[in-house]
Each structure stands twice: as structure tokens, then as C-alpha cells.
Scaffold this motif. Structure first.
Motif, PDB file in Angstrom:
ATOM      1  N   VAL A 121       0.833  -1.207   0.000  1.00  0.00           N
ATOM      2  CA  VAL A 121       0.000   0.000   0.000  1.00  0.00           C
ATOM      3  C   VAL A 121       0.865   1.252   0.000  1.00  0.00           C
ATOM      4  CG1 VAL A 121      -1.655   1.335   1.364  1.00  0.00           C
ATOM      5  CG2 VAL A 121      -1.997  -1.116   1.049  1.00  0.00           C
ATOM      6  N   ARG A 122       1.960   1.213   0.721  1.00  0.00           N
ATOM      7  CA  ARG A 122       2.847   2.369   0.783  1.00  0.00           C
ATOM      8  C   ARG A 122       3.462   2.690  -0.591  1.00  0.00           C
ATOM      9  NH1 ARG A 122       7.297   1.771   5.075  1.00  0.00           N
ATOM     10  NH2 ARG A 122       5.997  -0.052   5.235  1.00  0.00           N
ATOM     11  N   HIS A 123       3.729   1.658  -1.386  1.00  0.00           N
ATOM     12  CA  HIS A 123       4.338   1.864  -2.690  1.00  0.00           C
ATOM     13  C   HIS A 123       3.318   2.006  -3.820  1.00  0.00           C
ATOM     14  CE1 HIS A 123       7.658   0.331  -0.280  1.00  0.00           C
ATOM     15  NE2 HIS A 123       8.467   0.946  -1.139  1.00  0.00           N
ATOM     16  N   ALA A 124       2.055   1.797  -3.519  1.00  0.00           N
ATOM     17  CA  ALA A 124       1.013   1.909  -4.550  1.00  0.00           C
ATOM     18  C   ALA A 124       0.741   3.372  -4.854  1.00  0.00           C
ATOM     19  CB  ALA A 124      -0.265   1.218  -4.077  1.00  0.00           C
ATOM     20  N   ASN A 125       0.595   3.661  -6.148  1.00  0.00           N
ATOM     21  CA  ASN A 125       0.357   5.040  -6.562  1.00  0.00           C
ATOM     22  C   ASN A 125      -1.098   5.296  -6.927  1.00  0.00           C
ATOM     23  OD1 ASN A 125       3.046   5.802  -6.255  1.00  0.00           O
ATOM     24  ND2 ASN A 125       3.576   5.007  -8.274  1.00  0.00           N
ATOM     25  N   THR A 126      -1.794   4.301  -7.368  1.00  0.00           N
ATOM     26  CA  THR A 126      -3.176   4.477  -7.810  1.00  0.00           C
ATOM     27  C   THR A 126      -4.112   3.644  -6.942  1.00  0.00           C
ATOM     28  OG1 THR A 126      -3.092   2.640  -9.370  1.00  0.00           O
ATOM     29  CG2 THR A 126      -2.402   4.811 -10.200  1.00  0.00           C
ATOM     30  N   GLN A 127      -5.388   3.942  -7.058  1.00  0.00           N
ATOM     31  CA  GLN A 127      -6.390   3.204  -6.295  1.00  0.00           C
ATOM     32  C   GLN A 127      -6.456   1.746  -6.743  1.00  0.00           C
ATOM     33  OE1 GLN A 127      -8.033   4.273  -3.594  1.00  0.00           O
ATOM     34  NE2 GLN A 127      -8.846   2.204  -3.397  1.00  0.00           N
ATOM     35  N   SER A 128      -6.265   1.497  -8.035  1.00  0.00           N
ATOM     36  CA  SER A 128      -6.312   0.118  -8.519  1.00  0.00           C
ATOM     37  C   SER A 128      -5.149  -0.701  -7.956  1.00  0.00           C
ATOM     38  CB  SER A 128      -6.322   0.066 -10.053  1.00  0.00           C
ATOM     39  OG  SER A 128      -5.130   0.614 -10.564  1.00  0.00           O
ATOM     40  N   GLU A 129      -3.984  -0.076  -7.779  1.00  0.00           N
ATOM     41  CA  GLU A 129      -2.848  -0.775  -7.164  1.00  0.00           C
ATOM     42  C   GLU A 129      -3.142  -1.082  -5.685  1.00  0.00           C
ATOM     43  OE1 GLU A 129       0.456   1.811  -7.879  1.00  0.00           O
ATOM     44  OE2 GLU A 129       0.833   1.001  -9.888  1.00  0.00           O
ATOM     45  N   LYS A 130      -3.782  -0.134  -5.005  1.00  0.00           N
ATOM     46  CA  LYS A 130      -4.150  -0.369  -3.603  1.00  0.00           C
ATOM     47  C   LYS A 130      -5.187  -1.473  -3.492  1.00  0.00           C
ATOM     48  CE  LYS A 130      -3.115   4.319  -2.102  1.00  0.00           C
ATOM     49  NZ  LYS A 130      -3.633   5.584  -1.590  1.00  0.00           N
ATOM     50  N   ASP A 131      -6.132  -1.505  -4.432  1.00  0.00           N
ATOM     51  CA  ASP A 131      -7.132  -2.573  -4.440  1.00  0.00           C
ATOM     52  C   ASP A 131      -6.468  -3.928  -4.684  1.00  0.00           C
ATOM     53  OD1 ASP A 131      -9.140  -0.744  -3.974  1.00  0.00           O
ATOM     54  OD2 ASP A 131      -9.733  -0.586  -6.093  1.00  0.00           O
ATOM     55  N   GLN A 132      -5.464  -3.958  -5.544  1.00  0.00           N
ATOM     56  CA  GLN A 132      -4.741  -5.204  -5.805  1.00  0.00           C
ATOM     57  C   GLN A 132      -3.986  -5.642  -4.553  1.00  0.00           C
ATOM     58  OE1 GLN A 132      -4.961  -7.140  -8.538  1.00  0.00           O
ATOM     59  NE2 GLN A 132      -3.746  -8.607  -7.360  1.00  0.00           N
ATOM     60  N   CYS A 133      -3.443  -4.697  -3.785  1.00  0.00           N
ATOM     61  CA  CYS A 133      -2.777  -5.022  -2.516  1.00  0.00           C
ATOM     62  C   CYS A 133      -3.760  -5.678  -1.553  1.00  0.00           C
ATOM     63  CB  CYS A 133      -2.186  -3.764  -1.880  1.00  0.00           C
ATOM     64  SG  CYS A 133      -0.803  -3.028  -2.759  1.00  0.00           S
ATOM     65  N   ALA A 134      -4.969  -5.123  -1.476  1.00  0.00           N
ATOM     66  CA  ALA A 134      -5.991  -5.687  -0.590  1.00  0.00           C
ATOM     67  C   ALA A 134      -6.388  -7.082  -1.043  1.00  0.00           C
ATOM     68  CB  ALA A 134      -7.211  -4.769  -0.550  1.00  0.00           C
ATOM     69  N   ASP A 135      -6.512  -7.284  -2.342  1.00  0.00           N
ATOM     70  CA  ASP A 135      -6.848  -8.623  -2.857  1.00  0.00           C
ATOM     71  C   ASP A 135      -5.732  -9.619  -2.547  1.00  0.00           C
ATOM     72  OD1 ASP A 135      -9.255  -7.671  -3.825  1.00  0.00           O
ATOM     73  OD2 ASP A 135      -8.497  -7.369  -5.882  1.00  0.00           O
ATOM     74  N   ASP A 136      -4.487  -9.201  -2.739  1.00  0.00           N
ATOM     75  CA  ASP A 136      -3.349 -10.076  -2.434  1.00  0.00           C
ATOM     76  C   ASP A 136      -3.300 -10.414  -0.940  1.00  0.00           C
ATOM     77  OD1 ASP A 136      -2.637  -9.990  -5.091  1.00  0.00           O
ATOM     78  OD2 ASP A 136      -1.023  -8.503  -4.808  1.00  0.00           O
ATOM     79  N   TYR A 137      -3.562  -9.422  -0.091  1.00  0.00           N
ATOM     80  CA  TYR A 137      -3.564  -9.650   1.358  1.00  0.00           C
ATOM     81  C   TYR A 137      -4.650 -10.657   1.744  1.00  0.00           C
ATOM     82  CZ  TYR A 137      -4.117  -8.806   6.354  1.00  0.00           C
ATOM     83  OH  TYR A 137      -4.211  -8.970   7.707  1.00  0.00           O
ATOM     84  N   THR A 138      -5.833 -10.478   1.180  1.00  0.00           N
ATOM     85  CA  THR A 138      -6.935 -11.402   1.482  1.00  0.00           C
ATOM     86  C   THR A 138      -6.570 -12.815   1.045  1.00  0.00           C
ATOM     87  OG1 THR A 138      -8.519  -9.612   1.183  1.00  0.00           O
ATOM     88  CG2 THR A 138      -9.389 -11.850   1.095  1.00  0.00           C
ATOM     89  N   GLN A 139      -5.940 -12.937  -0.117  1.00  0.00           N
ATOM     90  CA  GLN A 139      -5.543 -14.258  -0.615  1.00  0.00           C
ATOM     91  C   GLN A 139      -4.453 -14.867   0.277  1.00  0.00           C
ATOM     92  OE1 GLN A 139      -4.031 -14.165  -4.623  1.00  0.00           O
ATOM     93  NE2 GLN A 139      -4.591 -16.308  -4.995  1.00  0.00           N
ATOM     94  N   ASP A 140      -3.495 -14.053   0.724  1.00  0.00           N
ATOM     95  CA  ASP A 140      -2.438 -14.555   1.620  1.00  0.00           C
ATOM     96  C   ASP A 140      -3.005 -15.039   2.952  1.00  0.00           C
ATOM     97  OD1 ASP A 140      -0.475 -14.050  -0.244  1.00  0.00           O
ATOM     98  OD2 ASP A 140       0.187 -12.159   0.693  1.00  0.00           O
TER      99      ASP A 140
END
Length: 143
Positions: A121-140
């Protein structure tokens, strides 16, 4: 030296004089403020168990005041022993549940999955990148 002479009080007419009133122990206190405080703090600890201050601090205070109030009541110096015990039990419940929640929260925050999510999330620049971080976290977490 002569002792002063005080007139004796006489009994009301028709009643015998009974002499001095014997010493009796004072009656127990009419209230037990410790028990009342323990009950109020115990209820507050159960309501606010999800906060550190509410669950842990108020719960600990309720337990201590409940024990002190119950000891006073057991010694005959105050009433409301049951109220003090209920306050201590409610405070203990709030304390335990809050401690469990804090322990789970700390373990989640210290997990590798959360650290990875936080870096993402800290390195994400756009909302879609932050959403992908959340999806990856949920999957982990689910794996």
C-alpha cells in the motif's frame, strides 16, 4: 479537694431507672460505595471491551474495587456483597475479552502478511494498485 456533685437524672415517672446505656457496636455503614463503583465500572468494561482503556483499565479497576467491597461486606462493615462480586466478575470478563482482542490485534499487526500488505500500500500510486494489494492480502490470509 472535693469532687463536684452532679444531680442524678431520674427516670420518667412510673418507669424504673435502668442506669447507663451499655456500649454497643456501631451499625454497619448504610452504603457500600466500593460495591457500587465496582458494578458501574464492570458494566462499563463489558460495554467498552473493544478498547484498551475500556476493557483493560476499567476492568482492572472493577476487579480491585469489587474485591475490596466484598471484603468490607464480609467483615460486616458494609452491605451489598453480591453487588461487589458481580462488579468484580463483570470487570474480569471485560478485562479478559479486551486482553484477547489486544493479543489478536498485535499478532495480526506483527504478521508477515500484514507487513507485506503495508509495504504494498505504501508503494502503490493508484487506487487500482491499492485494491490489488488488498486482494493479495486477502488471498495470503486465506491460504
Amino acid at each position: 479537694m472535693s469532687m463536684p456533685h452532679y444531680p442524678q437524672q431520674s427516670a420518667p415517672e412510673g418507669q424504673p431507672h435502668t442506669g447507663p446505656v451499655p456500649h454497643t457496636d456501631p451499625a454497619p455503614a448504610r452504603g457500600n460505595n466500593l460495591a457500587i463503583a465496582a458494578l458501574v465500572l464492570g458494566i462499563a468494561a463489558c460495554v467498552f471491551f473493544w478498547t484498551v482503556v475500556g476493557g483493560i483499565v476499567l476492568g482492572l479497576a472493577a476487579v480491585v474495587l469489587g474485591i475490596l467491597g466484598a471484603r468490607r461486606a464480609r467483615g460486616g462493615r458494609a452491605p451489598r456483597r453480591t453487588m461487589a462480586i458481580v462488579g468484580a466478575v463483570l470487570g474480569g470478563l471485560g478485562l479478559i475479552v479486551s486482553a484477547v482482542i489486544v493479543t489478536i490485534g498485535v499478532s495480526l499487526l506483527n504478521s508477515d502478511e500484514f507487513k507485506d500488505f503495508n509495504d504494498c500500500v505504501r508503494h502503490a500510486n493508484t487506487q487500482s494498485e491499492k485494491d490489488q494489494c488488498a486482494d493479495d492480502y486477502t488471498q495470503d490470509v486465506n491460504n
